[in-house]
Motif scaffolding. Structure first.
Motif, PDB file in Angstrom:
ATOM      1  N   SER A 128       0.696  -8.249  -0.864  1.00 11.37           N
ATOM      2  CA  SER A 128       1.840  -8.503  -2.078  1.00 11.37           C
ATOM      3  C   SER A 128       2.167  -6.886  -2.580  1.00 11.37           C
ATOM      4  CB  SER A 128       1.823  -9.459  -2.945  1.00 11.37           C
ATOM      5  OG  SER A 128       1.552 -10.745  -2.515  1.00 11.37           O
ATOM      6  N   LEU A 129       0.954  -6.432  -3.110  1.00  8.65           N
ATOM      7  CA  LEU A 129       1.174  -5.023  -3.393  1.00  8.65           C
ATOM      8  C   LEU A 129       1.402  -4.107  -2.668  1.00  8.65           C
ATOM      9  CD1 LEU A 129       0.906  -3.753  -6.268  1.00  8.65           C
ATOM     10  CD2 LEU A 129      -1.619  -3.396  -5.898  1.00  8.65           C
ATOM     11  N   LYS A 131       3.564  -4.470  -0.045  1.00  9.30           N
ATOM     12  CA  LYS A 131       4.834  -4.741   0.095  1.00  9.30           C
ATOM     13  C   LYS A 131       5.608  -4.159  -0.688  1.00  9.30           C
ATOM     14  CE  LYS A 131       4.144  -8.775   1.313  1.00  9.30           C
ATOM     15  NZ  LYS A 131       4.203 -10.172   1.802  1.00  9.30           N
ATOM     16  N   GLU A 132       5.349  -4.439  -2.104  1.00 11.09           N
ATOM     17  CA  GLU A 132       6.163  -4.114  -3.508  1.00 11.09           C
ATOM     18  C   GLU A 132       6.030  -2.518  -3.333  1.00 11.09           C
ATOM     19  OE1 GLU A 132       6.251  -4.573  -8.324  1.00 11.09           O
ATOM     20  OE2 GLU A 132       4.786  -5.889  -6.844  1.00 11.09           O
ATOM     21  N   ALA A 135       8.159  -1.078  -0.590  1.00  7.98           N
ATOM     22  CA  ALA A 135       9.569  -1.304  -0.664  1.00  7.98           C
ATOM     23  C   ALA A 135      10.188  -0.256  -1.600  1.00  7.98           C
ATOM     24  CB  ALA A 135       9.732  -2.863  -1.278  1.00  7.98           C
ATOM     25  N   TYR A 136       9.453   0.242  -2.547  1.00  4.67           N
ATOM     26  CA  TYR A 136      10.127   1.205  -3.319  1.00  4.67           C
ATOM     27  C   TYR A 136       9.644   2.737  -3.159  1.00  4.67           C
ATOM     28  CZ  TYR A 136      11.277  -2.242  -6.807  1.00  4.67           C
ATOM     29  OH  TYR A 136      11.939  -3.506  -7.355  1.00  4.67           O
TER      30      TYR A 136
END
Length: 159
Positions: A128-129, A131-132, A135-136
């Protein structure tokens, strides 16, 4: 033949996952990587894509089998005669949850759970981290295998 399973969603597989799988592959004759199917969640990668990526990045170990599963992990283990689950622990907070799961799994089927402390380099790492941050536009090249980075970058650019 000594067999174990490393379960997870692996969306995507990270260097932390790979470290645990690699360490398990040195202890067991066959390591099954069980990719969890959760129909209530929409992953970034499909189950087939995750399996393909995991197969590519674990090929060097030579004793890893990648499969999808839906349902109880203990049923997956029973069907394949797997007596052990290998789980990585990042922090004390992981231990609380994983201990409950291990006790439940043992109570249901007698399957043992082995906890492997995560390499400190990856102690903060989660899919999750990754991907986050990606994504930025953050650099996650040191957190995932190169094959995964390419596909992750492409997938996020297409969104």
């Amino acid at each position: 033949m000594r067999r174990a399973v490393c379960p997870g969603s692996f969306d995507p597989i990270t260097n932390g996952h790979l470290d645990i799988i690699g360490r398990a592959s040195k202890l067991y004759d066959v390591v099954h990587v069980a990719v969890m199917i959760n129909k209530s969640k929409q992953g970034l990668f499909t189950i087939d894509e995750r399996m393909r990526l995991i197969e590519r990045v674990t090929a060097e170990f030579g004793n890893v089998v990648v499969e999808a599963f839906h349902g109880l992990l203990v049923d997956f283990c029973k069907e394949r005669d797997i007596p052990a689950i290998v789980k990585g622990l990042r922090a004390v907070s992981d231990f609380d949850y994983e201990l409950q799961m291990a006790q439940m799994n043992h109570g249901l089927s007698g399957v043992e759970t082995l906890f492997v402390p995560t390499n400190p380099t990856y102690s903060f790492l989660s899919s999750s981290l990754v991907k986050e941050v990606a994504a930025y536009g953050g650099d996650v090249s040191h957190l995932v295998p190169a094959e995964v980075l390419g596909e992750l970058t492409e997938r996020l650019a297409a969104r």
